[in-house]
Scaffold this motif. Structure first.
Motif, PDB file in Angstrom:
ATOM      1  N   VAL A 117       7.871  -6.664  40.951  1.00 44.11           N
ATOM      2  CA  VAL A 117       8.408  -8.246  41.671  1.00 44.11           C
ATOM      3  C   VAL A 117       9.648  -9.171  41.222  1.00 44.11           C
ATOM      4  CG1 VAL A 117       8.161 -11.487  42.891  1.00 44.11           C
ATOM      5  CG2 VAL A 117       6.603  -9.597  42.823  1.00 44.11           C
TER       6      VAL A 117
ATOM      7  N   GLY B  21      12.359 -10.650  39.175  1.00 42.04           N
ATOM      8  CA  GLY B  21      13.579 -12.176  38.439  1.00 42.04           C
ATOM      9  C   GLY B  21      13.584 -11.721  37.339  1.00 42.04           C
ATOM     10  N   TYR B  22      13.338 -13.169  37.004  1.00 44.66           N
ATOM     11  CA  TYR B  22      15.115 -13.835  35.727  1.00 44.66           C
ATOM     12  C   TYR B  22      16.056 -13.019  36.594  1.00 44.66           C
ATOM     13  CZ  TYR B  22      10.570 -14.169  33.063  1.00 44.66           C
ATOM     14  OH  TYR B  22       9.260 -14.955  31.760  1.00 44.66           O
ATOM     15  N   GLN B  23      16.632 -12.270  34.971  1.00 40.72           N
ATOM     16  CA  GLN B  23      17.309 -11.870  35.038  1.00 40.72           C
ATOM     17  C   GLN B  23      17.826 -10.258  36.098  1.00 40.72           C
ATOM     18  OE1 GLN B  23      16.217 -12.154  32.103  1.00 40.72           O
ATOM     19  NE2 GLN B  23      16.598 -14.030  31.638  1.00 40.72           N
TER      20      GLN B  23
ATOM     21  N   ASN C 118      17.539 -10.517  38.842  1.00 42.68           N
ATOM     22  CA  ASN C 118      18.235 -11.314  40.819  1.00 42.68           C
ATOM     23  C   ASN C 118      19.522 -10.688  40.531  1.00 42.68           C
ATOM     24  OD1 ASN C 118      15.932 -12.014  41.920  1.00 42.68           O
ATOM     25  ND2 ASN C 118      15.574 -13.246  40.647  1.00 42.68           N
TER      26      ASN C 118
ATOM     27  N   GLU D  63      13.197 -17.617  26.180  1.00 43.01           N
ATOM     28  CA  GLU D  63      12.632 -18.001  27.248  1.00 43.01           C
ATOM     29  C   GLU D  63      11.006 -17.599  27.661  1.00 43.01           C
ATOM     30  OE1 GLU D  63      14.620 -17.079  30.584  1.00 43.01           O
ATOM     31  OE2 GLU D  63      14.137 -14.954  30.310  1.00 43.01           O
TER      32      GLU D  63
ATOM     33  N   SER E  99       8.430  -8.788  36.615  1.00 40.32           N
ATOM     34  CA  SER E  99       7.303  -9.223  36.527  1.00 40.32           C
ATOM     35  C   SER E  99       6.613  -7.737  37.521  1.00 40.32           C
ATOM     36  CB  SER E  99       6.759  -9.696  36.940  1.00 40.32           C
ATOM     37  OG  SER E  99       7.879 -10.991  35.079  1.00 40.32           O
TER      38      SER E  99
ATOM     39  N   VAL F 144       8.128 -10.885  46.682  1.00 41.73           N
ATOM     40  CA  VAL F 144       6.970 -12.119  45.891  1.00 41.73           C
ATOM     41  C   VAL F 144       5.627 -12.788  46.666  1.00 41.73           C
ATOM     42  CG1 VAL F 144       7.987 -14.008  46.045  1.00 41.73           C
ATOM     43  CG2 VAL F 144       6.752 -14.501  44.389  1.00 41.73           C
ATOM     44  N   LEU F 145       6.397 -12.669  48.175  1.00 45.20           N
ATOM     45  CA  LEU F 145       5.412 -13.199  49.565  1.00 45.20           C
ATOM     46  C   LEU F 145       4.779 -11.905  49.209  1.00 45.20           C
ATOM     47  CD1 LEU F 145       7.389 -15.237  51.486  1.00 45.20           C
ATOM     48  CD2 LEU F 145       6.024 -16.227  49.570  1.00 45.20           C
TER      49      LEU F 145
ATOM     50  N   VAL G 283      12.287 -17.113  40.354  1.00 43.14           N
ATOM     51  CA  VAL G 283      11.474 -16.382  40.734  1.00 43.14           C
ATOM     52  C   VAL G 283      11.001 -15.506  39.386  1.00 43.14           C
ATOM     53  CG1 VAL G 283       9.776 -14.287  41.595  1.00 43.14           C
ATOM     54  CG2 VAL G 283      11.048 -16.109  43.216  1.00 43.14           C
ATOM     55  N   ALA G 284      10.163 -15.464  38.352  1.00 38.57           N
ATOM     56  CA  ALA G 284       9.817 -14.789  37.091  1.00 38.57           C
ATOM     57  C   ALA G 284       8.653 -13.946  37.512  1.00 38.57           C
ATOM     58  CB  ALA G 284       9.020 -15.434  35.776  1.00 38.57           C
ATOM     59  N   SER G 285       8.058 -14.233  38.176  1.00 40.30           N
ATOM     60  CA  SER G 285       6.880 -13.089  38.439  1.00 40.30           C
ATOM     61  C   SER G 285       6.049 -13.577  39.903  1.00 40.30           C
ATOM     62  CB  SER G 285       5.594 -12.879  37.535  1.00 40.30           C
ATOM     63  OG  SER G 285       4.502 -13.507  37.538  1.00 40.30           O
TER      64      SER G 285
ATOM     65  N   ILE H 155      10.229 -19.635  36.650  1.00 42.33           N
ATOM     66  CA  ILE H 155      10.711 -19.832  35.542  1.00 42.33           C
ATOM     67  C   ILE H 155      12.381 -21.090  36.167  1.00 42.33           C
ATOM     68  CG2 ILE H 155      12.513 -17.805  35.387  1.00 42.33           C
ATOM     69  CD1 ILE H 155      12.252 -18.514  32.133  1.00 42.33           C
TER      70      ILE H 155
ATOM     71  N   TYR I 224      15.858 -23.155  35.017  1.00 42.30           N
ATOM     72  CA  TYR I 224      17.379 -23.055  34.286  1.00 42.30           C
ATOM     73  C   TYR I 224      17.788 -24.400  34.210  1.00 42.30           C
ATOM     74  CZ  TYR I 224      16.213 -18.381  33.199  1.00 42.30           C
ATOM     75  OH  TYR I 224      15.209 -16.905  33.603  1.00 42.30           O
TER      76      TYR I 224
ATOM     77  N   SER J 249      10.665 -23.532  26.394  1.00 48.34           N
ATOM     78  CA  SER J 249      11.968 -23.110  25.273  1.00 48.34           C
ATOM     79  C   SER J 249      13.343 -23.443  25.579  1.00 48.34           C
ATOM     80  CB  SER J 249      11.717 -21.728  25.550  1.00 48.34           C
ATOM     81  OG  SER J 249      12.478 -21.078  24.423  1.00 48.34           O
TER      82      SER J 249
ATOM     83  N   SER K  20      14.780 -23.667  28.982  1.00 46.08           N
ATOM     84  CA  SER K  20      14.621 -23.107  29.832  1.00 46.08           C
ATOM     85  C   SER K  20      12.585 -24.073  30.352  1.00 46.08           C
ATOM     86  CB  SER K  20      14.267 -21.203  29.817  1.00 46.08           C
ATOM     87  OG  SER K  20      13.493 -20.831  29.218  1.00 46.08           O
TER      88      SER K  20
END
Lengths: 321, 254
Positions: free
Chosen positions: A190, A192-194, A196, A239, A272, A297-298, B11-13, B18, B20, B54, B57
């Protein structure tokens, strides 16, 4: 009341106690830990009539020999390796009754990387943060509470002995659908994080080139090797790192974070890996070539719920021998 | 009129978000992150699996058996909005509500005074740091022990806290070659952070002193001495005092 159940005669490369891991502890810097292949772990327990979270032994590549010290029931799941009870070859993925004085020999795995051994009522160890999951780096958990792996001469305890007084408690056999996918070809993730903020073309390149599972892998994470990905170089504050997170260090080669990962880190992440594919990665042999595949994600949640439903159905159909 | 903080939820997973926080003043965005984390961990929603604050975040992982994407995102958004609105001066009642709640549940941020022996023989890098900062060792000790540092993150090892607030003169990059063994209690610096190694471990930071403090105890609440959002100041102690505290600790344990 706990009972000595096994003595370790051969410990294997890395054998440790695991359960489903710790929750709400990352704020202390304590990691999740827990079985790398959760599905095989669950099946080992179900075959012994145990609860989902009963502690099992996680055995890397095999090579474990145990002397049985009290009557119990066992089941071996996960990777495929020869299983002998008193020198007689028997099947994995089904339960067996063993008696005090018996010898259990688990040979080297021929398919897959991690095996799970359950005993009736579950192994016993003093929990840390409500879990006995072993974390070697943090010196927590495991059969001795200090993160150490099994060594020759160690004693293992279970909650209580299981005498099968009569034949009414028959053995269970897992269906073939329960077995891990030993031929992992695609790893779903999925974004995510950076991830996107990455240009679409970078994601397209990332998902169209193969990546190899390198030897640099353990319970903390798995380094992959392939064309690589260039992430923006703006330094990030550390993070939280979630299960399955795909970190991209400066050399561009992805690292997939698994159960014993550090709780925080400052490398960029693109998203992830889908949990079921994390479990499959833990069984994929070194040098396996895979392709990453992005899923929404969905859609991931839908697939996971389907998986839970399928597992429940199969578990309820577990027939005694 | 100060600018308001803002937040975004990524979204992180499959089962994590997450958050920010952003504000021109990072003290405020970091405060929001630690407050959100404290609120979530105090409420202990049944579907919560992890809350990792952290810096600015907060990573939040949830159990798919008890919540889905929409439910989790909605809850987190509400919590963030509430935090943000309590920052507005007209809403001081909300701020007081939050601060009273945290005081009663003993979750408010603490200020710690941590003893450090700067002239311990294992304070291997103190001269190197002093030289880099163009100070005498005494001036360095005076400077370091008068700082107020903030606990911005906990990770790398259980109880290992990243304390931010070193002045530019004391900011050195990590050692070129990490040491295989850094002693438990080592107070070390690298770039903008000071940290105390809870247990002996490999380490690439510069050791400025040794502390007898217990940073982590897996079996006794609060488990980790420091919490993200806390403040720390160091108090210089003599080698004799350090040895006395260590001996006392060993006596209690045995």
């Amino acid at each position: 009341m706990t009972v000595k159940v096994f003595e370790v005669i051969e410990a294997g490369l890395f054998t440790c106690l695991q359960d489903l891991g710790r929750q709400c502890v990352s704020q202390y810097g304590v990691g999740q830990s827990g079985a790398l292949d959760e599905t095989s772990f669950l099946w080992a327990n179900w075959l012994c009539g145990n609860d989902d979270n009963s502690p099992c032994l996680e055995i890397l590549l095999g090579g474990l020999t145990l002397t049985v010290l009290c009557d119990t029931q066992i089941a071996l799941t996960g990777a495929i390796a020869p299983l002998k009870i008193n020198n007689k070859l028997v099947d994995s993925w089904r339960s067996h009754h063993v008696k005090s004085g018996d010898t259990i020999v688990i040979g080297q795995s021929t398919k897959g990387m991690r095996l799970y051994l359950a005993c009736r009522h579950g192994f016993y160890a003093t929990p840390t943060f409500n879990s006995v999951a072993n974390n070697a780096r943090e010196l927590l958990g495991g059969h001795q509470g200090d993160g150490s792996k099994l060594i020759v001469g160690d004693a293992l305890y279970c909650h209580k002995s299981s005498h099968l007084k009569n034949d009414s408690e028959r053995q269970k056999i897992a269906p073939i659908q329960a077995y891990p996918n030993f031929e992992l070809k695609r790893v779903r993730f999925v974004r995510g994080y950076q991830g996107n903020t990455l240009p679409t073309i970078d994601i397209q390149r990332f998902t169209s080139e193969p990546y190899r599972i390198t030897q640099q892998q353990d319970r903390m994470g798995m380094r992959m090797q392939g064309a690589g990905l260039k992430m923006p170089t703006t330094p990030l504050d550390s993070e939280g790192i979630c299960y399955g997170a795909i970190q991209i260090p400066p050399d561009g080669q992805p690292i997939i974070m698994l159960k014993d990962r550090q709780t925080i880190g400052g490398y960029p992440k693109i998203g992830s890996v889908f949990p079921l594919d994390c479990f499959a990665l833990a069984q994929a042999p070194i040098n396996s070539k895979i392709y990453f595949e992005e899923i929404d994600v969905l859609e991931a949640q839908r697939l996971m719920q389907l998986h839970y439903a399928k597992l429940t159905l199969l578990k309820n159909k577990l027939k005694p021998d | 009129m100060s600018a308001l903080a803002s937040f975004k939820i990524e979204v992180a997973s499959m089962q994590s978000f997450i958050v920010y926080f952003a504000h021109n003043n990072t003290q405020i965005s970091k405060r929001m992150a630690s407050d959100l984390s404290t609120n979530l961990l105090t409420e202990q929603a049944s579907w919560l699996q992890e809350v990792t604050p952290s810096f600015s975040s907060v990573l939040i992982s949830y159990d798919l058996h008890h919540a889905d994407y929409y439910r989790a995102k909605q809850f987190i958004t509400q919590q963030c909005n509430f935090l943000l609105s309590s920052q507005i001066p007209e809403n001081t009642h909300k701020k007081n509500q939050l601060s009273n709640k945290s005081k009663s549940k003993n979750t408010a941020s603490k200020t710690h005074i941590i003893d450090v022996c700067y002239n311990h023989p294992d304070a291997l890098d103190i001269e190197h740091i002093a030289k880099h900062a163009n100070l005498t060792t005494d001036e360095l000790i005076n400077l370091h022990s008068n700082l107020t540092l903030s606990v911005d993150a906990i990770g790398f090892a259980p109880g290992f806290a990243y304390l931010t607030g070193l002045p530019p003169a004391l900011q050195l990059p990590r050692r070129n070659t990490p040491r295989l063994k850094v002693p438990a209690g080592a107070v070390a610096i690298a770039q903008q952070q000071t940290a105390i190694y809870p247990e002996e471990s490999p380490g690439g930071w510069h050791i400025i002193g040794l502390s007898p403090a217990t940073l982590f105890d897996a079996h006794t609440s609060p488990y980790s001495l420091f919490k993200v959002g806390d403040s720390v100041t160091f108090n210089a102690i003599s080698l004799d005092e350090y040895q006395r505290q260590i001996t006392d600790k060993k006596r209690v344990v045995s």
